[in-house]
Design a protein around this motif. Sequence first.
Motif, PDB file in Angstrom:
ATOM      1  N   ALA A 228      -3.066   9.404   1.922  1.00 38.32           N
ATOM      2  CA  ALA A 228      -2.722  10.631   2.656  1.00 38.32           C
ATOM      3  C   ALA A 228      -1.783  10.332   3.813  1.00 38.32           C
ATOM      4  O   ALA A 228      -0.946  11.163   4.178  1.00 38.32           O
ATOM      5  CB  ALA A 228      -3.996  11.309   3.164  1.00 38.32           C
ATOM      6  N   ALA A 229      -1.921   9.147   4.402  1.00 38.22           N
ATOM      7  CA  ALA A 229      -1.044   8.752   5.508  1.00 38.22           C
ATOM      8  C   ALA A 229       0.280   8.190   5.010  1.00 38.22           C
ATOM      9  O   ALA A 229       1.151   7.851   5.818  1.00 38.22           O
ATOM     10  CB  ALA A 229      -1.752   7.719   6.387  1.00 38.22           C
ATOM     11  N   ASP A 230       0.422   8.073   3.670  1.00 38.84           N
ATOM     12  CA  ASP A 230       1.654   7.595   3.054  1.00 38.84           C
ATOM     13  C   ASP A 230       2.034   6.203   3.561  1.00 38.84           C
ATOM     14  O   ASP A 230       3.191   5.944   3.910  1.00 38.84           O
ATOM     15  CB  ASP A 230       2.803   8.585   3.331  1.00 38.84           C
ATOM     16  N   ILE A 231       1.055   5.303   3.592  1.00 41.86           N
ATOM     17  CA  ILE A 231       1.348   3.933   4.005  1.00 41.86           C
ATOM     18  C   ILE A 231       2.278   3.298   2.963  1.00 41.86           C
ATOM     19  O   ILE A 231       2.098   3.493   1.759  1.00 41.86           O
ATOM     20  CB  ILE A 231       0.044   3.115   4.154  1.00 41.86           C
ATOM     21  N   PRO A 232       3.294   2.578   3.380  1.00 38.64           N
ATOM     22  CA  PRO A 232       4.230   1.992   2.416  1.00 38.64           C
ATOM     23  C   PRO A 232       3.516   1.019   1.473  1.00 38.64           C
ATOM     24  O   PRO A 232       2.848   0.083   1.917  1.00 38.64           O
ATOM     25  CB  PRO A 232       5.237   1.255   3.300  1.00 38.64           C
ATOM     26  N   THR A 233       3.670   1.228   0.173  1.00 40.33           N
ATOM     27  CA  THR A 233       3.034   0.325  -0.788  1.00 40.33           C
ATOM     28  C   THR A 233       3.635  -1.077  -0.699  1.00 40.33           C
ATOM     29  O   THR A 233       2.967  -2.059  -1.039  1.00 40.33           O
ATOM     30  CB  THR A 233       3.171   0.867  -2.218  1.00 40.33           C
ATOM     31  N   SER A 234       4.865  -1.166  -0.218  1.00 40.78           N
ATOM     32  CA  SER A 234       5.478  -2.494  -0.059  1.00 40.78           C
ATOM     33  C   SER A 234       4.712  -3.318   0.973  1.00 40.78           C
ATOM     34  O   SER A 234       4.577  -4.543   0.838  1.00 40.78           O
ATOM     35  CB  SER A 234       6.944  -2.356   0.370  1.00 40.78           C
TER      36      SER A 234
END
Length: 311
Positions: A228-234
């Motif tokens: 939900a916080a859209d943390i970078p998957t990288s």
Amino acid sequence: GFFAQFAQWADPQTWTGKTIPDDLDAIGSVASPPGYVGFIALDGNHIGDLLDKPATIGAYRAFSNGLWSLTREQTFAALKQYGKPLDGIAPFEIVLIGGDDVLLITAADIALEIALAIAEGFEKQSLTQVLSPAGLSGEREKLTMAGGVVLAHADFPIPAMYRLAESLQKSAKRLCAEQKYQTGAIDFQVVTSSDTDLDAMRQGVPHRRPYTLEDLRKLLGHIRLLKAADIPTSQLQAMYQALFEGEVNAQLASIATLGYLGRSTDKTRYNRLKQFFKDFGVQFDGQLPPWDATKRSALTDLVELYPFIKS
């Protein structure tokens, strides 16, 4: 069959006419990521020791019928909640419901939720539906379950999935025994190769599995919060790769990620990642993420499950 029983129990108008999947590819076609399925094996803990406890034939019948009804109802309830048809296809197949045993094949993205819901419901309702009617409330205050969940591509052989799920279930049972059977537990494995030996698959892989039901529910919650916080998957992948490069490299990668997120004006992602580490044993009092005091890390489990958990 079991599906007809489920349709009648859940709602015939909703479920009658829905396509029962012909094979794993059909289940995988409505999964996310596409093509992946979950194999679930659940079993009651320490149930055999109760078989000679009922005092009368009527009490034994109440125990047997109650156990069957409890397992069936909790399985059906979980499938109704999480297994809604997609494109007219039911995203699951009921392989077996018998006594305190459950075998299911589901779309990968609902597998852990379904396994968790069944085990939680089984534990919560066991006193009123099984133990008390059979006069066994003095023997146990509740019954619990252990489970294994395999997440694999639909072309992975079913017998191999079954064997791996059984191994995971045994791993979960060992944790339940350590907890004096006061809680259920679930172990899981994401299959990325043709290997089917659990010990070999986990050789050199830092992890925190198996999980008690409470901790697994907490882990899934953290995945959703980070999505939900859209943390970078990288950033997650960088920390994950460093886990296999030694203790210090893993610490450096985790600290670097927290530092990167902490420099943002919006501290939501930083706070959620830090809270995840805290909830799984990182004290931040000289002890650095991603390791807890026993040098285990839930970060591996979070990253491997990340694609399979819906936001």
